[in-house]
Enzyme design. Structure first.
Site, short mmCIF file in Angstrom:
data_model
loop_
_atom_site.label_atom_id
_atom_site.label_comp_id
_atom_site.label_asym_id
_atom_site.label_seq_id
_atom_site.Cartn_x
_atom_site.Cartn_y
_atom_site.Cartn_z
N PHE A 1 0.88 -1.18 0.00
CA PHE A 1 0.00 0.00 0.00
C PHE A 1 0.91 1.22 0.00
CE2 PHE A 1 -1.58 3.76 1.99
CZ PHE A 1 -2.89 3.89 1.58
N GLU A 2 0.66 2.11 -0.93
CA GLU A 2 1.36 3.41 -0.92
C GLU A 2 0.48 4.40 -1.64
OE1 GLU A 2 4.84 2.56 -3.33
OE2 GLU A 2 6.14 2.51 -1.59
#
Ligand SMILES: Nc1nc2c(ncn2[C@@H]2O[C@H](COP(=O)(O)OP(=O)(O)OP(=O)(O)O)[C@@H](O)[C@H]2O)c(=O)[nH]1
Ligand SMILES: [Mg+2]
Length: 465
Positions: A351-352
Site C-alpha cells: 500500500f502506498e
C-alpha cells in the site's frame, strides 16, 4: 463523352481517397494516446468511464503541449540511461514550485483548485459538508493521480477482488484512472475484467525489457549462488529471479514508465488486498493539500537475511550525496543509533499513496541508482519496501510522510484497522479491531509516531499484544 466520364470517375476516386485518408487520420489520432492532463486537475464532470478497454498505451507517447517527451531508456546502459535525463515530471517542468500545500499545480489549475476546493471542502469528519454523500459522483476537484498495479495475467481474479473493494469504498465516486503494468503483454481477459470494474479510465503498459532484466554489471554466477543458498536456508522468495526483478522495478522504474509520466500522484494496489472502511474524502487531495510526498498504513521489520548490506550501501550514498539528505528527516524511524545501523523498520509498500514527482526527483533517482550499482537486488534480495522507506525517511522532511489511520487495509498477513471505535463506526468498517497490527510488537508504527512527536490515536493501548 468518354473523356468527360473518365474525368468524373477520376474526380470521384480522388474525393473518396481524400475522405478515406481523413477518416484514417481521425480514427488513429486519439486511439493510441494516453490521457495527458498537465494542469493536474479534472473535475468530476470531465472524467467519464465509457466502459471500454483503453488501448495499450504506447511506450513513447507523443509529446504534448506543456509536457516533455518521455525518456527512452538508452540501449547501452539500461539502468542508467534514463536516470539523469528523466524529467522530474513532465507536468512540473513548466510549473514553478508552489508554496507548501500545492506543490505541482500550475497557476491556472491552482485557480481551479481554489474555486472547487472552496466550494467543496474535504469531508474529513461526520457532519462536514458532503460527508453523507456517498452516492453519485463527488463534485469536488480531482488531482492528477492514478491507481497503479503491477500484475501478471494470472493475477486477474485476485486483482479483480482488490479493484472491487477500492471502487466500492472510494473510487466509484471519484473515477480515478488505473494503470496496469506487466513484464508480458496483458491478455484480453485481464483487460476486459479490469476495465469493466474500474470506474475511471484504464491503461495497460508493458515494461521495457531493460527494466526487467539483469543489468550488465551483475555477475550472473554470483547471483545464482545466492539464490541457491537462500533456497537452502528457506528464505521466502529467496530463489526467485522474477521476485527480484519485481522488487527492483517497484524500487526504481514503475514511476518512469511512459504512462506514469502523465501523473503526479499514485496509489499502489496489489492483488488480494482488502479495504475495510468507507473513504469519505479524496486521499490524493489530502496529499496535495497537506504537501505530503509519501504515505503508509502498515509498517514492520524487514527480514534481516534479505538485506545484509542495504544499510552499508545507504551509508555510502549518504556520504556521496549529503546534498540529498533532508534536514529534519525521519532517521529516528530507521535507526536507533543516529544512523550507524538500520533497525529494519519499513513502511509496507504494497500500500502506498505517494508523489511520483518525488520518486522522479534527482534525490531519489540518485539514491536508487547508487543502490542498484551495488547489486543487492540480485546479490541479496532487497525489497522495494525498505528501499522506498529508507528513501522517504532520509530524503524527505518528516512532515512530508503521512500515516492514514482512516484507510483500513489488509494484505496477507497484516491488517490495519483504524484505532478508535467511533472512527470505525463512522466509516462503516468491517475489520476486527483486535487484528489491528499498528501497536503490536512487530509493527514499527509506534516508532513512527515517536520519531515525529505525534500523539497516538485514542484506544491504542487496548490493541497492544
Ligand atoms: N507482471 C508481473 N508482476 C509481478 C510478478 N511478480 C510479482 N508481481 C506483482 O508485483 C506485486 C508484488 O508481488 P507479490 O507476489 O504480491 O509480492 P509480496 O506482496 O511480497 O508477496 P505476497 O505475500 O505473495 O503477496 C504484485 O502486484 C504482483 O502482482 C511478475 O513476475 N510479473
Ligand atoms: Mg502482495
Amino acid at each position: 463523352m468518354m473523356a468527360t466520364g473518365n474525368t468524373r470517375f477520376v474526380r470521384y476516386i480522388a474525393i473518396a481517397v481524400v475522405f478515406l485518408g481523413l477518416y484514417y487520420f481521425l480514427s488513429h489520432t486519439d486511439y493510441h494516446s494516453v490521457d495527458i492532463r498537465p494542469g493536474g486537475l479534472n473535475t468530476g464532470d470531465v472524467k467519464v468511464n465509457d466502459g471500454a478497454v483503453s488501448p495499450e498505451a504506447p511506450m513513447a507517447p507523443q509529446p504534448q503541449e506543456g509536457s516533455q517527451a518521455p525518456v527512452q531508456p538508452g540501449p547501452e546502459s539500461p539502468a542508467e540511461a534514463p536516470i539523469k535525463e528523466a524529467p522530474a515530471a513532465p507536468e512540473v517542468q513548466d510549473t514553478p514550485a508552489e508554496p507548501a500545500g500545492h506543490a505541482g499545480y500550475s497557476g491556472s489549475s491552482k485557480l481551479l483548485e481554489d474555486q472547487f476546493g472552496a466550494e467543496h471542502p474535504l469531508a474529513m469528519s461526520p457532519g462536514a459538508p458532503g460527508w453523507d454523500n456517498l452516492e453519485g459522483t463527488d463534485p469536488g476537484p480531482r488531482m492528477n493521480a492514478t491507481f497503479v498495479t503491477l500484475a501478471r495475467n494470472s493475477d486477474v481474479w485476485e486483482i479483480a477482488k482488490s479493484i472491487r473493494q477500492v471502487e466500492d469504498r472510494f473510487n466509484k465516486r471519484f473515477n480515478y484512472d488505473w494503470v496496469f503494468l506487466n513484464d508480458k503483454p496483458f491478455d484480453d481477459t485481464f483487460k476486459q475484467v479490469t476495465s469493466s470494474l474500474v470506474s475511471g479510465k484504464t491503461h495497460y503498459g508493458e515494461i521495457p525489457e531493460e527494466h526487467w532484466s539483469f543489468p550488465e554489471w551483475i555477475d550472473q554466477e554470483k547471483a545464482k549462488k545466492v539464490r541457491d543458498d537462500m533456497k537452502q536456508r528457506g528464505i521466502i522468495y529467496g530463489d526467485s529471479v522474477s521476485y527480484r526483478h519485481m522488487c527492483r522495478y517497484e524500487s526504481g522504474f514503475f514511476f518512469r514508465h511512459p504512462i506514469m509520466l502523465n501523473y503526479e500522484y499514485y496509489w499502489r494496489v496489489e492483488p488480494s488486498i482488502e479495504l475495510y472502511c468507507d473513504l469519505h474524502y479524496d486521499p490524493f487531495r489530502v496529499m496535495v493539500e497537506e504537501n505530503k510526498k509519501y504515505s503508509f498504513v502498515l509498517s514492520l521489520y524487514e527480514y534481516p537475511e534479505t538485506i545484509p548490506t542495504l544499510w552499508d550501501s545507504t551509508k555510502k550514498f549518504m556520504k556521496n550525496h549529503p546534498e540529498h539528505i533532508a534536514e529534519g528527516n525521519t532517521m529516528k524511524f530507521l535507526s536507533d543509533d543516529g544512523g550507524e545501523t538500520y533497525n529494519r523498520c519499513h513502511f509496507w509498500s504494497n500500500f502506498e499513496i505517494g508523489s511520483l514527482d518525488w520518486l522522479r526527483s534527482d534525490a531519489y533517482i540518485d539514491f536508487f541508482t547508487s543502490l542498484d550499482k551495488d547489486g543487492g537486488f540480485f546479490y541479496e534480495r532487497w525489497g522495494d519496501a525498505p528501499v522506498h522507506s529508507i528513501g522517504a525517511g532520509l530524503l524527505l522532511p518528516k512532515e512530508e510522510i503521512k500515516f492514514f489511520n482512516d484507510i483500513a487495509y489488509y494484505h496477507n498477513p497484516f491488517t490495519h484497522c483504524p484505532t478508535g471505535e467511533q472512527t470505525r463506526i463512522d466509516l462503516k468498517c468491517h475489520c476486527d479491531p483486535q487484528k489491528n497490527f499498528d501497536w503490536k510488537g512487530y509493527s514499527c508504527t509506534s516508532r513512527f509516531f515517536e520519531a515525529n512527536g505525534l500523539e497516538k490515536p485514542q484506544g491504542w493501548e487496548q490493541q497492544k499484544d
